[in-house]
Design a protein around this motif. Structure first.
Motif, PDB file in Angstrom:
ATOM      1  N   TYR A 141     -62.049  21.648   6.510  1.00  8.80           N
ATOM      2  CA  TYR A 141     -62.182  21.565   7.966  1.00  8.80           C
ATOM      3  C   TYR A 141     -63.465  22.308   8.346  1.00  8.80           C
ATOM      4  O   TYR A 141     -63.575  23.518   8.119  1.00  8.80           O
ATOM      5  CB  TYR A 141     -60.999  22.215   8.660  1.00  8.80           C
ATOM      6  CG  TYR A 141     -59.640  21.670   8.258  1.00  8.80           C
ATOM      7  CD1 TYR A 141     -59.026  20.660   9.004  1.00  8.80           C
ATOM      8  CD2 TYR A 141     -58.973  22.172   7.141  1.00  8.80           C
ATOM      9  CE1 TYR A 141     -57.785  20.172   8.646  1.00  8.80           C
ATOM     10  CE2 TYR A 141     -57.725  21.686   6.779  1.00  8.80           C
ATOM     11  CZ  TYR A 141     -57.141  20.689   7.528  1.00  8.80           C
ATOM     12  OH  TYR A 141     -55.910  20.209   7.158  1.00  8.80           O
ATOM     13  N   LEU A 183     -51.401  30.067   2.296  1.00  9.09           N
ATOM     14  CA  LEU A 183     -50.702  29.475   3.444  1.00  9.09           C
ATOM     15  C   LEU A 183     -49.779  28.376   2.940  1.00  9.09           C
ATOM     16  O   LEU A 183     -49.921  27.874   1.822  1.00  9.09           O
ATOM     17  CB  LEU A 183     -51.703  28.854   4.432  1.00  9.09           C
ATOM     18  CG  LEU A 183     -52.736  29.759   5.092  1.00  9.09           C
ATOM     19  CD1 LEU A 183     -53.710  28.903   5.897  1.00  9.09           C
ATOM     20  CD2 LEU A 183     -52.056  30.778   5.998  1.00  9.09           C
ATOM     21  N   PRO A 185     -48.841  24.470   3.337  1.00  7.00           N
ATOM     22  CA  PRO A 185     -49.557  23.289   3.825  1.00  7.00           C
ATOM     23  C   PRO A 185     -48.837  22.629   4.986  1.00  7.00           C
ATOM     24  O   PRO A 185     -47.605  22.710   5.108  1.00  7.00           O
ATOM     25  CB  PRO A 185     -49.584  22.370   2.602  1.00  7.00           C
ATOM     26  CG  PRO A 185     -48.379  22.762   1.814  1.00  7.00           C
ATOM     27  CD  PRO A 185     -48.219  24.243   2.028  1.00  7.00           C
ATOM     28  N   THR A 186     -49.600  21.968   5.842  1.00 12.99           N
ATOM     29  CA  THR A 186     -49.000  21.157   6.896  1.00 12.99           C
ATOM     30  C   THR A 186     -48.464  19.868   6.277  1.00 12.99           C
ATOM     31  O   THR A 186     -48.741  19.552   5.113  1.00 12.99           O
ATOM     32  CB  THR A 186     -50.042  20.799   7.962  1.00 12.99           C
ATOM     33  OG1 THR A 186     -51.050  19.952   7.365  1.00 12.99           O
ATOM     34  CG2 THR A 186     -50.700  22.057   8.534  1.00 12.99           C
ATOM     35  N   GLY A 187     -47.710  19.114   7.067  1.00 17.82           N
ATOM     36  CA  GLY A 187     -47.205  17.836   6.579  1.00 17.82           C
ATOM     37  C   GLY A 187     -48.329  16.905   6.189  1.00 17.82           C
ATOM     38  O   GLY A 187     -48.250  16.208   5.162  1.00 17.82           O
ATOM     39  N   GLN A 188     -49.405  16.866   7.004  1.00 17.83           N
ATOM     40  CA  GLN A 188     -50.538  16.004   6.674  1.00 17.83           C
ATOM     41  C   GLN A 188     -51.204  16.461   5.384  1.00 17.83           C
ATOM     42  O   GLN A 188     -51.593  15.634   4.547  1.00 17.83           O
ATOM     43  CB  GLN A 188     -51.565  16.010   7.809  1.00 17.83           C
ATOM     44  CG  GLN A 188     -52.735  15.062   7.541  1.00 17.83           C
ATOM     45  CD  GLN A 188     -53.843  15.186   8.566  1.00 17.83           C
ATOM     46  OE1 GLN A 188     -54.124  16.278   9.066  1.00 17.83           O
ATOM     47  NE2 GLN A 188     -54.476  14.068   8.901  1.00 17.83           N
ATOM     48  N   GLU A 189     -51.321  17.773   5.191  1.00 16.10           N
ATOM     49  CA  GLU A 189     -51.946  18.276   3.963  1.00 16.10           C
ATOM     50  C   GLU A 189     -51.100  17.977   2.737  1.00 16.10           C
ATOM     51  O   GLU A 189     -51.639  17.677   1.664  1.00 16.10           O
ATOM     52  CB  GLU A 189     -52.203  19.774   4.097  1.00 16.10           C
ATOM     53  CG  GLU A 189     -53.344  20.089   5.058  1.00 16.10           C
ATOM     54  CD  GLU A 189     -53.472  21.567   5.364  1.00 16.10           C
ATOM     55  OE1 GLU A 189     -54.555  21.989   5.800  1.00 16.10           O
ATOM     56  OE2 GLU A 189     -52.469  22.302   5.181  1.00 16.10           O
ATOM     57  N   GLU A 190     -49.787  18.059   2.867  1.00  9.64           N
ATOM     58  CA  GLU A 190     -48.922  17.685   1.741  1.00  9.64           C
ATOM     59  C   GLU A 190     -49.163  16.231   1.349  1.00  9.64           C
ATOM     60  O   GLU A 190     -49.211  15.899   0.155  1.00  9.64           O
ATOM     61  CB  GLU A 190     -47.451  17.912   2.105  1.00  9.64           C
ATOM     62  CG  GLU A 190     -47.059  19.378   2.176  1.00  9.64           C
ATOM     63  CD  GLU A 190     -45.599  19.570   2.538  1.00  9.64           C
ATOM     64  OE1 GLU A 190     -45.029  20.592   2.141  1.00  9.64           O
ATOM     65  OE2 GLU A 190     -45.027  18.685   3.224  1.00  9.64           O
ATOM     66  N   HIS A 197     -42.973  18.289  -0.690  1.00  8.20           N
ATOM     67  CA  HIS A 197     -42.666  19.166   0.431  1.00  8.20           C
ATOM     68  C   HIS A 197     -42.029  20.479  -0.038  1.00  8.20           C
ATOM     69  O   HIS A 197     -41.033  20.482  -0.769  1.00  8.20           O
ATOM     70  CB  HIS A 197     -41.726  18.464   1.421  1.00  8.20           C
ATOM     71  CG  HIS A 197     -41.343  19.323   2.582  1.00  8.20           C
ATOM     72  ND1 HIS A 197     -42.257  19.744   3.534  1.00  8.20           N
ATOM     73  CD2 HIS A 197     -40.134  19.862   2.951  1.00  8.20           C
ATOM     74  CE1 HIS A 197     -41.633  20.495   4.430  1.00  8.20           C
ATOM     75  NE2 HIS A 197     -40.359  20.579   4.090  1.00  8.20           N
ATOM     76  N   GLU A 204     -56.349  29.148   1.305  1.00  7.42           N
ATOM     77  CA  GLU A 204     -57.358  28.916   2.345  1.00  7.42           C
ATOM     78  C   GLU A 204     -58.536  29.855   2.148  1.00  7.42           C
ATOM     79  O   GLU A 204     -58.371  31.064   1.993  1.00  7.42           O
ATOM     80  CB  GLU A 204     -56.779  29.131   3.737  1.00  7.42           C
ATOM     81  CG  GLU A 204     -57.839  28.940   4.832  1.00  7.42           C
ATOM     82  CD  GLU A 204     -57.320  29.242   6.233  1.00  7.42           C
ATOM     83  OE1 GLU A 204     -57.060  28.289   6.991  1.00  7.42           O
ATOM     84  OE2 GLU A 204     -57.178  30.438   6.565  1.00  7.42           O
ATOM     85  N   HIS A 223     -59.068  24.302   2.342  1.00  8.68           N
ATOM     86  CA  HIS A 223     -57.702  24.415   1.835  1.00  8.68           C
ATOM     87  C   HIS A 223     -57.589  23.801   0.441  1.00  8.68           C
ATOM     88  O   HIS A 223     -57.731  22.586   0.267  1.00  8.68           O
ATOM     89  CB  HIS A 223     -56.725  23.746   2.805  1.00  8.68           C
ATOM     90  CG  HIS A 223     -56.539  24.523   4.070  1.00  8.68           C
ATOM     91  ND1 HIS A 223     -55.646  24.152   5.048  1.00  8.68           N
ATOM     92  CD2 HIS A 223     -57.127  25.662   4.500  1.00  8.68           C
ATOM     93  CE1 HIS A 223     -55.690  25.035   6.040  1.00  8.68           C
ATOM     94  NE2 HIS A 223     -56.583  25.944   5.720  1.00  8.68           N
TER      95      HIS A 223
END
Length: 237
Positions: A141, A183, A185-190, A197, A204, A223
């Motif tokens: 990002y 951290l 991961p977010t759902g999108q990152e997974e 999951h 990070e 990430h």
């Protein structure tokens, strides 16, 4: 290069090469005026550049000191040679890049502060997925000021931003401040990193990157899959 920038560059080099060690006091203003043959205003502007970069801190009535490792906002000072970019760092491997998002936006106040710009300025808002030998390993990002780094297009993002900055804009990338943490991961990152999951954390690397004239050119959150990256640290007394 303006005189104060030359002095800031010299002081920065002395910090990076250990002439001024962590916690050391810089020479007094009057001593630097005599050494460089300039006015106090010029010395003040040079030192203020280093303060802005987070390399030194001013203590009222005591002087200016190189930031120690105890200061959590400075994790690493990297020479420009370390900024080869992801593709060059993994030369010999099949490196591919997927552009997840590429927009132009106004930065949030915190990001604007890190980039030393105003919230009504414009930045590139970039999200890239990097694959190594077919394996998704990194989600990047990045936000960069358009006024400072013009001309970014999708084909550049698919290859090397750093190469474009140095070879086409003819800037020299000098240093970065990094903060590393684990951290979830977010759902999108997974989904992007192919993580089951709840099975794996991400690592990070939050980074603020500087040109050799002290200007901030990028703020990134990189990430890494927790099982694909390790960072080696050497402590020297």
């Amino acid at each position: 290069m303006i005189k104060y920038q030359e002095i800031a560059k010299d002081l920065r080099k002395k910090i990076q090469t250990g002439i001024y060690k962590s916690g050391a006091q810089l020479a007094l203003e009057r001593e630097m005026c005599e050494h460089y043959g300039v006015s106090r205003i010029t010395i003040k502007k040079a030192v203020d550049e280093l303060v802005k970069e987070g390399l030194v801190v001013k203590r009222r009535g005591a002087g200016t000191f190189v930031k120690g490792l105890a200061h959590e906002d400075v994790c690493e000072i990297s020479m420009a040679d370390h900024f080869s970019g992801f593709s060059k760092s993994f030369a010999g491997h099949d490196v591919t890049t997927e552009i997840v998002r590429f927009d132009i936006i106004h930065p949030e106040p915190e990001t604007a502060s890190k980039l030393c710009i105003a919230t009504d300025d414009f930045v590139y808002d970039i999200v890239r997925l990097r694959r190594l030998d077919g394996r998704p390993v990194v989600v990047e990002y990045t936000q960069m000021p358009i006024e400072l780094i013009p001309g970014i297009k999708r084909d550049i993002l698919e290859h090397s931003i750093y190469q474009y900055i140095e070879q086409h804009l003819h800037f020299r990338i000098q240093s970065a401040h990094r903060l590393i943490r684990a951290l979830l991961p977010t759902g999108q990152e997974e989904e992007l990193l192919d993580i089951e999951h709840g099975s794996l954390p991400i690592l990070e690397v939050e980074q603020i990157a500087f040109l050799d004239d002290g200007r901030t050119f990028a703020y990134s959150r990189i990430h890494h899959r927790g099982d694909e990256q390790a960072f080696r640290v050497i402590s020297i007394r």
